[in-house]
Design an enzyme around this catalytic site. Structure first.
Site, PDB file in Angstrom:
ATOM      1  N   HIS A 200       0.801  -1.231   0.000  1.00 38.14           N
ATOM      2  CA  HIS A 200       0.000   0.000   0.000  1.00 38.14           C
ATOM      3  C   HIS A 200       0.828   1.271   0.000  1.00 38.14           C
ATOM      4  O   HIS A 200       0.297   2.362  -0.145  1.00 38.14           O
ATOM      5  CB  HIS A 200      -0.935   0.033   1.220  1.00 38.14           C
TER       6      HIS A 200
HETATM    7  C1  UD1 Z   1      -1.566   5.645   5.768  1.00 40.63           C
HETATM    8  C2  UD1 Z   1      -0.189   6.079   6.295  1.00 40.63           C
HETATM    9  C3  UD1 Z   1       0.759   4.886   6.243  1.00 40.63           C
HETATM   10  C4  UD1 Z   1       0.186   3.664   6.922  1.00 40.63           C
HETATM   11  C5  UD1 Z   1      -1.158   3.365   6.304  1.00 40.63           C
HETATM   12  C6  UD1 Z   1      -1.822   2.144   6.891  1.00 40.63           C
HETATM   13  C7  UD1 Z   1       0.314   8.434   5.743  1.00 40.63           C
HETATM   14  C8  UD1 Z   1       1.185   9.305   4.907  1.00 40.63           C
HETATM   15  N1  UD1 Z   1       0.393   7.104   5.454  1.00 40.63           N
HETATM   16  O1  UD1 Z   1      -1.406   5.321   4.395  1.00 40.63           O
HETATM   17  O2  UD1 Z   1       1.971   5.244   6.887  1.00 40.63           O
HETATM   18  O3  UD1 Z   1       1.057   2.574   6.736  1.00 40.63           O
HETATM   19  O4  UD1 Z   1      -2.001   4.514   6.489  1.00 40.63           O
HETATM   20  O5  UD1 Z   1      -2.952   1.801   6.152  1.00 40.63           O
HETATM   21  O6  UD1 Z   1      -0.377   8.907   6.614  1.00 40.63           O
HETATM   22  N2  UD1 Z   1      -8.874   4.847   1.920  1.00 40.63           N
HETATM   23  C9  UD1 Z   1     -10.124   4.304   1.950  1.00 40.63           C
HETATM   24  N3  UD1 Z   1     -10.683   4.062   3.179  1.00 40.63           N
HETATM   25  C10 UD1 Z   1     -10.057   4.351   4.349  1.00 40.63           C
HETATM   26  C11 UD1 Z   1      -8.798   4.933   4.296  1.00 40.63           C
HETATM   27  C12 UD1 Z   1      -8.204   5.176   3.080  1.00 40.63           C
HETATM   28  O7  UD1 Z   1     -10.719   4.012   0.927  1.00 40.63           O
HETATM   29  O8  UD1 Z   1     -10.625   4.100   5.440  1.00 40.63           O
HETATM   30  C13 UD1 Z   1      -8.244   5.081   0.608  1.00 40.63           C
HETATM   31  C14 UD1 Z   1      -8.548   6.452   0.019  1.00 40.63           C
HETATM   32  O9  UD1 Z   1      -8.597   6.325  -1.356  1.00 40.63           O
HETATM   33  C15 UD1 Z   1      -7.319   7.248   0.376  1.00 40.63           C
HETATM   34  C16 UD1 Z   1      -6.226   6.189   0.271  1.00 40.63           C
HETATM   35  O10 UD1 Z   1      -6.829   4.987   0.740  1.00 40.63           O
HETATM   36  O11 UD1 Z   1      -7.102   8.331  -0.456  1.00 40.63           O
HETATM   37  C17 UD1 Z   1      -4.998   6.502   1.079  1.00 40.63           C
HETATM   38  O12 UD1 Z   1      -5.349   6.714   2.450  1.00 40.63           O
HETATM   39  P1  UD1 Z   1      -4.360   7.575   3.401  1.00 40.63           P
HETATM   40  O13 UD1 Z   1      -4.872   7.560   4.780  1.00 40.63           O
HETATM   41  O14 UD1 Z   1      -4.104   8.894   2.778  1.00 40.63           O
HETATM   42  O15 UD1 Z   1      -2.994   6.801   3.310  1.00 40.63           O
HETATM   43  P2  UD1 Z   1      -2.674   5.242   3.450  1.00 40.63           P
HETATM   44  O16 UD1 Z   1      -2.189   4.776   2.132  1.00 40.63           O
HETATM   45  O17 UD1 Z   1      -3.766   4.474   4.088  1.00 40.63           O
END
Ligand code: UD1
Length: 357
Positions: A200
């Site tokens: 991810h």
């Molecule tokens: C975040 C953390 C990462 C951690 C990871 C665990 C940062 C920079 N990164 O990354 O260090 O390892 O969490 O998962 O903060 N999304 C959903 N549903 C959710 C959450 C996210 O659909 O409940 C999707 C959305 O499209 C979103 C994307 O995942 O834009 C990324 O989510 P985000 O929280 O920005 O970063 P992670 O990749 O989850």
């Protein structure tokens, strides 16, 4: 002992795991009050509520509902929401965890509002500022008051930056949960040797060509692969590789903490770019091939349990093929007592502050 109010800010999946362990340690001291703030960075049931349920973390006192957005906007919303909470709660200390956007936003907001801060998982470095988490690590450690670092490496990294006061090597907090109690698993895993895979990190999901290399490697491994799909990776696959299919790869929704441990524990190999899973694989003595060019958990690589391959099909296959089980496992990431060490140091620190007031 005085009564103290500790306020934890969390928002993303790995932080709920760390919070669970910290909350258990805090709850053992009756004079401590623990307020929990959820930024709302993660919001799907599988990414958030499930962890509160299965790890019996109290429902957060606040949810800022920042959701998904550009990281700068995510952090801005988080900081704005936190100001009101900090002013209302007036905690004695604010606890931030790991290296997500929520971590950095909370640490900066706490410093700007003049609150004491403790960083749990301080000092880790990946030495590349193009990694979003690296920027969060640097920002958080720039302003925190207490540094709780899981490893000696973390302490050395902090020393190099001139940070030598209030640095404590505690062991990794999330491993406390594994030492504490592991419930019976309800899932069934393949009987034949299989690979457990997660992916991810931005380097792999923002560059579809990197993700493609990883998918090709999974396909080429002549074994069943269980691929736990993060919503971020799911979106990229749907956009760029919608017709991708491999007979040996089974895609599953993101599992909870305990099911993840079961998948790791019984796997022949783990393929992952997740810092959490890299260290959990080490704990279970299962080799992890790291789908990234570096890791902050360098000890696991130095001891030969984990191998850095990066998003490169041939390097991944080579790593799986050439891996030899090391005859040494130092258990250097933690002994299950990190939470209590952190709580003790926080109390000592606050007592000293009270005396000097
Ligand atoms: C975040 C953390 C990462 C951690 C990871 C665990 C940062 C920079 N990164 O990354 O260090 O390892 O969490 O998962 O903060 N999304 C959903 N549903 C959710 C959450 C996210 O659909 O409940 C999707 C959305 O499209 C979103 C994307 O995942 O834009 C990324 O989510 P985000 O929280 O920005 O970063 P992670 O990749 O989850």
């Amino acid at each position: 002992m005085s009564h103290y109010k500790l306020l934890s800010v969390v928002g993303a999946r790995p932080q709920f795991i760390k919070l669970a362990a910290m909350h258990r340690a805090i709850a053992k001291i009756p004079t401590l009050k623990h307020v929990i703030v959820h930024s709302g960075q993660h919001y799907d049931f599988e990414m958030s509520d499930r962890f509160f349920e299965e790890l019996t973390i109290p429902k957060p006192n606040y949810n800022l509902e920042i959701g998904s957005d550009h990281p700068v906007l995510q952090m801005a919303k988080c900081m704005t929401g936190l100001v009101d909470v900090f002013v209302k709660e007036k905690p004695d200390i604010i606890l931030v965890y790991g290296d997500t956007n929520t971590t950095a936003a909370a640490a900066i907001a706490a410093a700007k509002c003049n609150f004491k801060t403790a960083h749990i998982e301080a000092g880790l470095r990946e030495w590349d500022k193009s990694i979003p988490e690296e920027v969060n690590k640097l920002l958080t450690d720039a302003v925190t008051d207490l540094y709780f670092t899981p490893t000696e490496t973390g302490k050395i990294n902090l020393e190099k930056e001139g940070k030598t006061q209030n640095v404590f090597v505690t062991g990794d907090i999330s491993l406390d949960l594994l030492y504490d109690y592991t419930p019976e698993s309800k899932i069934s895993v393949p009987e034949e040797p299989y690979i457990f895979m997660t992916c991810h990190r931005a380097v792999n999901t923002d560059n579809p060509q990197n993700l493609k290399q990883i998918l090709l490697a999974a396909e080429a491994i002549a074994k069943p692969v269980i691929f736990a799909l993060h919503p971020r990776t799911k979106k990229v696959i749907e956009t760029h590789f919608s017709d991708w299919h491999a007979d040996n790869v089974t895609i599953i929704d993101p599992p909870g903490f305990w099911d993840t441990q079961t998948y790791i524990k019984h796997a022949e190999f783990v393929l992952t770019d997740s810092g959490g899973i890299i260290k959990e694989a080490y704990f279970h003595k299962v080799p992890a091939v790291i789908l990234d060019k570096q890791t902050e958990w360098v000890e696991t690589v130095q001891e030969g349990w984990n191998v850095i391959a990066g998003p490169d099909k041939n390097a991944i296959l080579r790593a799986v093929h050439n891996w030899k089980r090391p005859d040494y496992h130092s258990n250097c990431l933690g002994d299950g007592k990190a939470g209590m060490r952190i709580v003790e140091q926080i109390i000592q620190y606050l007592e000293k502050l009270n005396i000097n007031k």
